[in-house]
Design a protein around this motif. Structure first.
Motif, PDB file in Angstrom:
ATOM      1  N   GLY A 149       0.818  -0.615  -0.181  1.00 58.87           N
ATOM      2  CA  GLY A 149      -0.186  -0.193   0.110  1.00 58.87           C
ATOM      3  C   GLY A 149       0.376   1.031   0.122  1.00 58.87           C
ATOM      4  N   GLU A 179     -13.629   7.759   4.468  1.00 62.04           N
ATOM      5  CA  GLU A 179     -13.894   7.072   3.730  1.00 62.04           C
ATOM      6  C   GLU A 179     -14.932   7.134   2.280  1.00 62.04           C
ATOM      7  OE1 GLU A 179     -11.334   3.556   0.803  1.00 62.04           O
ATOM      8  OE2 GLU A 179     -11.466   3.493   2.881  1.00 62.04           O
ATOM      9  N   GLU A 198      -4.223   1.480   1.308  1.00 62.17           N
ATOM     10  CA  GLU A 198      -4.847   2.416   0.283  1.00 62.17           C
ATOM     11  C   GLU A 198      -4.230   2.669  -0.534  1.00 62.17           C
ATOM     12  OE1 GLU A 198      -8.683   1.407  -0.393  1.00 62.17           O
ATOM     13  OE2 GLU A 198      -8.421   0.146   0.769  1.00 62.17           O
ATOM     14  N   ASP A 256      -4.959   2.457  -5.248  1.00 65.26           N
ATOM     15  CA  ASP A 256      -6.494   3.783  -5.947  1.00 65.26           C
ATOM     16  C   ASP A 256      -5.078   4.348  -7.160  1.00 65.26           C
ATOM     17  OD1 ASP A 256      -8.052   4.286  -3.762  1.00 65.26           O
ATOM     18  OD2 ASP A 256      -7.317   5.407  -3.152  1.00 65.26           O
TER      19      ASP A 256
END
Length: 523
Positions: free
Chosen positions: A74, A396, A452, A456
């Motif tokens: 990540g 989020e 994350e 993305d």
């Protein structure tokens, strides 16, 4: 461990034994179990036992993935972090091969989550029903297990691409050679698991803090639909969760915010299972290895934890540090990044960062998920701390709502409102007409070091991802001069780097991983 190899019978018997050594439900549903344990024939006798059967799915099997893998993928691969550590530097420069042990840990840990969930899904219902447990209680436990199984598959497909779908590990005892399935089938399998959870969970945040609720599963389903480019469904699901009122921002001035708290409060152990938490891993205070959160050991400066850990194995990249719009105003900056001589009143009763902090050559360190010594932190021990790990939180979800809206899924005005709630909570001003690029940048800052960003970047497609990653600064500061200059390092990935290679030992055990993917039989 190979979760579908020849030794499955004994392996999953052991996993089931671990699963059954669980406490009954209480305010802290993950307290240590009693010395006496249940056998499989007697465990599912009561609603309390059925409810307790899902407890371990929130903890142990996730340990290696969270502690050793999630941040490498990540944050290091995405360019949010950098390291000289030879064990993980290959994530920075796209030199990862199937021989890398961290990939093996990802595969084993996530398939262990799936194995434990499968055991419950395929064992519990008939036994519990025969003992008179109600269908509602059984389906609620199934909803938790299927949701968590879906989350594990969601990580696996985003990391590796086509993977084997295993819904019952015992089906493969005699033939552990399992084909991989098309990505679209994996996503459909995940969607069905999440939808079952939405339809059957009776937990709520108020009634069962820490457990996934129906609205929480719906929020994750909204995120899944972003990946499916089904923006209308994503927007509708996110809207329904927002309107439910079950979750709130920690901080901010919106009607669904808690003005008495702030973004930085999200990462204090005392605020585990706060109003913003939708789904989080529930680490314990026992100090037992793999029952607590190991991230602090990797992120913290030496001396902060009270133990011999605090290895500062990753530093916030120069690229990330420069991505903040206004570090002085944005409360997320110092909640995420330690800078020289900054003071944290909530860390160990008061902690001032060293004037010489320089993790991995970037003249800064990581603060997020660094929570300090056990005596200030509610317990724990070296490599085993009690602070939750967020998988999805309301901040989020608001950005999911905004992204779906700006992609044509719903009201642009409502999406912009959600976007600006997140910005105002951070201490920034509203944007009147944010773009999808603005949402992407906001997600980067809002979720930095929540593991994350790689997903993305890659979900925007290879044309964007290859260019963005190739132009991300991964170098160090030369602090021998004042002001420091940058020793630039950039690495260009190729198409093969958009997913990670299967672990070599898994290919050896299951050569079908090298064969073309096949359709999954949903019947």
């Amino acid at each position: 461990m190979n979760n579908y190899n020849i030794n499955l019978k004994s392996k999953f018997a052991c996993l089931l034994a671990v699963l059954l050594l669980l406490p009954s439900c209480s305010e802290d549903f993950l307290e240590r179990p009693p010395e006496d344990a249940y056998s499989i024939d007697t465990f599912y006798n009561t609603p309390e036992q059925v409810k307790a059967s899902t407890n371990m799915l929130y903890v142990r099997p996730w340990y290696n993935f969270v502690t050793n893998v999630a941040w490498c993928i990540g944050e290091l691969s995405s360019g949010n972090g950098r390291t000289w550590d030879p064990r993980n530097a290959d994530f920075v420069n796209f030199a990862i091969t199937g021989e890398h042990g961290t990939l093996t840990q990802a595969w084993e840990s996530l398939y262990a989550v799936i194995a434990q969930a499968n055991t419950l899904i395929n064992t519990m219902p008939d036994i519990a029903a025969s003992n008179g447990v109600s269908e509602e209680v059984i389906n609620n436990a199934l909803g938790e297990a299927r949701f968590i199984r879906g989350v594990a598959y969601f990580y696996l497909v985003r990391i590796f691409g086509p993977i084997p779908i295993i819904s019952n590990n015992y089906d493969n005892l005699l033939d552990p050679i399992i084909p991989r399935n098309f990505e679209e089938d994996v996503y459909e399998f995940i969607r069905r698991d999440f939808q079952f959870a939405v339809d059957n969970l009776t937990n709520t945040k108020a009634s069962e803090p820490g457990r996934i609720s129906s609205n929480g599963a719906k929020a994750m389903l909204a995120k899944l639909h972003l990946y499916l480019h089904d923006y209308q469904t994503s927007y509708q699901l996110a809207t329904e969760v927002i309107q439910s009122g079950e979750f709130k921002l920690m901080g901010g001035d919106a009607e669904d915010g808690d003005a008495s708290s702030s973004y930085s409060d999200l990462f204090l152990t005392e605020n585990d299972n706060n109003a913003e938490s939708i789904f989080a891993l529930q680490w314990t205070t026992t100090g037992v290895y793999a029952e607590g959160n190991g991230i602090q050991s990797l992120f913290a400066p030496a001396g902060v934890t009270g133990f011999a850990d605090g290895w500062s194995a990753i530093g916030p990249s120069i690229d990330l540090q420069e991505a903040y719009e206004d570090p002085d105003s944005d409360v997320r900056f110092h909640t995420t990044i330690m800078t020289p001589e900054y003071f944290y009143p909530d860390l160990n009763g008061g902690y001032t960062v060293s004037a010489n902090i320089d993790h991995q050559g970037v003249l800064a360190g990581i603060k997020k998920y660094v929570v300090g010594m056990p005596q200030f932190n509610g317990g724990g021990a070296m490599q085993s701390y009690p602070n939750n790990t967020y998988i999805l939180r309301y901040g989020e979800l608001l950005l999911i709502h905004a992204e779906a809206a700006l992609n044509g899924g719903g009201s642009t005005g409502e999406g912009i409102n959600s976007f600006n709630k997140v910005r105002r909570r951070a201490g920034l001003t509203d944007m009147a007409n944010p773009t999808l690029e603005d949402v992407f940048n906001e997600r980067r800052i809002e979720l930095a070091y929540e593991f994350e960003f790689w997903y993305d970047v890659t979900r925007r497609g290879p044309e964007f991802a290859l260019d963005f990653l190739a132009n991300t600064e991964r170098g160090t500061y030369n602090n021998a001069v004042s002001p420091p200059t940058i020793n630039s390092e950039m690495f260009a990935p190729n198409m093969d780097d958009m997913t990670f290679p299967y672990p070599s030992n898994e290919i050896q055990n299951n050569p079908a991983l090298l064969e073309p993917p096949v359709s999954y039989d949903f019947n």
